[in-house]
Scaffold this motif. Structure first.
Motif, mmCIF file in Angstrom:
data_model
loop_
_atom_site.group_PDB
_atom_site.id
_atom_site.type_symbol
_atom_site.label_atom_id
_atom_site.label_comp_id
_atom_site.label_asym_id
_atom_site.label_seq_id
_atom_site.Cartn_x
_atom_site.Cartn_y
_atom_site.Cartn_z
ATOM 1 N N ASP A 179 9.016 15.548 -12.649
ATOM 2 C CA ASP A 179 8.902 14.094 -12.765
ATOM 3 C C ASP A 179 8.905 13.432 -11.387
ATOM 4 O OD1 ASP A 179 8.745 14.194 -15.529
ATOM 5 O OD2 ASP A 179 10.885 13.764 -15.837
ATOM 6 N N LYS A 180 9.789 13.900 -10.503
ATOM 7 C CA LYS A 180 9.841 13.352 -9.137
ATOM 8 C C LYS A 180 8.516 13.579 -8.419
ATOM 9 C CE LYS A 180 14.634 13.630 -7.546
ATOM 10 N NZ LYS A 180 15.522 14.342 -6.605
ATOM 11 N N THR A 181 8.022 14.797 -8.537
ATOM 12 C CA THR A 181 6.767 15.148 -7.874
ATOM 13 C C THR A 181 5.616 14.321 -8.433
ATOM 14 O OG1 THR A 181 7.593 17.394 -7.555
ATOM 15 C CG2 THR A 181 5.232 17.059 -7.292
ATOM 16 N N GLU A 182 5.601 14.142 -9.736
ATOM 17 C CA GLU A 182 4.546 13.354 -10.378
ATOM 18 C C GLU A 182 4.605 11.896 -9.921
ATOM 19 O OE1 GLU A 182 2.734 12.529 -14.841
ATOM 20 O OE2 GLU A 182 4.699 13.468 -14.635
ATOM 21 N N THR A 183 5.805 11.340 -9.858
ATOM 22 C CA THR A 183 5.978 9.960 -9.404
ATOM 23 C C THR A 183 5.510 9.818 -7.964
ATOM 24 O OG1 THR A 183 7.887 9.696 -10.881
ATOM 25 C CG2 THR A 183 7.655 8.104 -9.098
ATOM 26 N N SER A 184 5.886 10.770 -7.131
ATOM 27 C CA SER A 184 5.470 10.745 -5.729
ATOM 28 C C SER A 184 3.946 10.854 -5.615
ATOM 29 C CB SER A 184 6.132 11.897 -4.978
ATOM 30 O OG SER A 184 5.648 11.977 -3.670
ATOM 31 N N ALA A 185 3.351 11.728 -6.396
ATOM 32 C CA ALA A 185 1.893 11.905 -6.374
ATOM 33 C C ALA A 185 1.178 10.632 -6.828
ATOM 34 C CB ALA A 185 1.496 13.082 -7.251
ATOM 35 N N LYS A 186 1.721 9.966 -7.829
ATOM 36 C CA LYS A 186 1.113 8.723 -8.309
ATOM 37 C C LYS A 186 1.166 7.644 -7.227
ATOM 38 C CE LYS A 186 1.791 9.299 -13.281
ATOM 39 N NZ LYS A 186 2.493 8.829 -14.470
ATOM 40 N N LEU A 226 -1.393 8.502 -4.648
ATOM 41 C CA LEU A 226 -2.722 8.254 -5.181
ATOM 42 C C LEU A 226 -3.053 6.762 -5.151
ATOM 43 C CD1 LEU A 226 -5.277 9.384 -6.489
ATOM 44 C CD2 LEU A 226 -4.156 9.125 -8.711
ATOM 45 N N LYS A 227 -2.093 5.928 -5.519
ATOM 46 C CA LYS A 227 -2.306 4.481 -5.468
ATOM 47 C C LYS A 227 -2.582 4.033 -4.041
ATOM 48 C CE LYS A 227 0.241 2.974 -9.544
ATOM 49 N NZ LYS A 227 1.381 2.200 -10.049
ATOM 50 N N LYS A 228 -1.845 4.592 -3.097
ATOM 51 C CA LYS A 228 -2.029 4.238 -1.691
ATOM 52 C C LYS A 228 -3.423 4.656 -1.216
ATOM 53 C CE LYS A 228 0.219 4.662 2.800
ATOM 54 N NZ LYS A 228 1.358 5.232 3.530
ATOM 55 N N VAL A 229 -3.844 5.858 -1.595
ATOM 56 C CA VAL A 229 -5.166 6.345 -1.207
ATOM 57 C C VAL A 229 -6.258 5.480 -1.848
ATOM 58 C CG1 VAL A 229 -6.776 8.280 -1.523
ATOM 59 C CG2 VAL A 229 -4.463 8.704 -0.723
ATOM 60 N N GLU A 230 -6.088 5.128 -3.109
ATOM 61 C CA GLU A 230 -7.072 4.274 -3.784
ATOM 62 C C GLU A 230 -7.150 2.909 -3.118
ATOM 63 O OE1 GLU A 230 -5.661 4.404 -7.823
ATOM 64 O OE2 GLU A 230 -6.896 6.149 -8.317
ATOM 65 N N LYS A 231 -5.996 2.386 -2.730
ATOM 66 C CA LYS A 231 -5.963 1.093 -2.042
ATOM 67 C C LYS A 231 -6.689 1.188 -0.702
ATOM 68 C CE LYS A 231 -2.679 -2.399 -0.399
ATOM 69 N NZ LYS A 231 -1.274 -2.734 -0.228
ATOM 70 N N SER A 259 -10.557 8.208 3.612
ATOM 71 C CA SER A 259 -9.381 7.599 3.014
ATOM 72 C C SER A 259 -8.594 8.590 2.165
ATOM 73 C CB SER A 259 -9.789 6.399 2.159
ATOM 74 O OG SER A 259 -10.515 6.848 1.041
ATOM 75 N N THR A 260 -9.207 9.703 1.782
ATOM 76 C CA THR A 260 -8.500 10.657 0.945
ATOM 77 C C THR A 260 -7.406 11.371 1.712
ATOM 78 O OG1 THR A 260 -10.123 12.361 1.418
ATOM 79 C CG2 THR A 260 -10.447 11.048 -0.588
ATOM 80 N N SER A 261 -7.483 11.415 3.005
ATOM 81 C CA SER A 261 -6.456 12.058 3.802
ATOM 82 C C SER A 261 -5.774 11.009 4.661
ATOM 83 C CB SER A 261 -7.080 13.140 4.691
ATOM 84 O OG SER A 261 -6.097 13.644 5.542
ATOM 85 N N THR A 262 -4.648 10.512 4.161
ATOM 86 C CA THR A 262 -3.946 9.466 4.904
ATOM 87 C C THR A 262 -3.153 10.046 6.054
ATOM 88 O OG1 THR A 262 -2.108 9.596 3.356
ATOM 89 C CG2 THR A 262 -3.787 7.905 2.954
#
Length: 150
Positions: free
Chosen positions: A22-29, A32-37, A84-87
């Motif tokens: 769950d922690k890893t999933e939350t971190s990944a989300k 992902l939001k940051k990369v999409e932004k 942008s995919t690699s921040t």
């Protein structure tokens, strides 16, 4: 009794792994939001730059061929999206094309129609030179284009 302890221990381990997942999933989300932004911001910037470039064009200038123009925009968009995919890593600025040879300095001789030709922009003169089949027009300066067209 050994089985019960093992089952309990395994259940605790499963619960721990679920929490870690769950922690890893939350971190990944979040990432992902940051990369999409970032991708959206880069896409907006590319569109803005394209609009600025188009605004600088002379109205008489014909845009480059459909394949060439869209490829350039697509390449820019693709480059922006992929960067942008690699921040974590920073992208290097685009490499400039190698310096072109300095055009020959020549003073065009005044001809009867030179004043009309000289009042045109370099872009207009280049399109005329292209239409007339003059080679090397893309590297010529205005004076050379006027001379070649007269």
């Amino acid at each position: 009794m050994g089985k019960k302890k093992t089952i309990k221990r395994l259940e605790k381990e499963v619960d721990r792994l679920k929490a870690e997942l769950d922690k890893t999933e939350t971190s990944a989300k979040k990432k992902l939001k940051k990369v999409e932004k970032n991708a959206a911001a880069l896409q907006d910037r590319v569109v803005e730059l394209i609009k600025q470039r188009d605004a600088k064009r002379v109205p008489d200038e014909k845009p480059s061929s459909a394949a060439g123009g869209s490829t350039s925009a697509t390449t820019s968009s693709t480059r922006a999206a992929s960067s942008s995919t690699s921040t974590a890593r920073k992208t290097a600025p685009a490499k400039k094309s190698p310096a072109k040879k300095a055009p020959q300095k020549s003073t065009p001789q005044k001809a009867a129609g030179t004043s009309v030709t000289a009042s045109k922009t370099v872009v207009q003169l280049r399109s005329e030179a292209k239409a007339k089949g003059i080679k090397g027009y893309s590297t010529m300066n205005k004076a050379q284009l006027v001379h070649a067209l007269s």
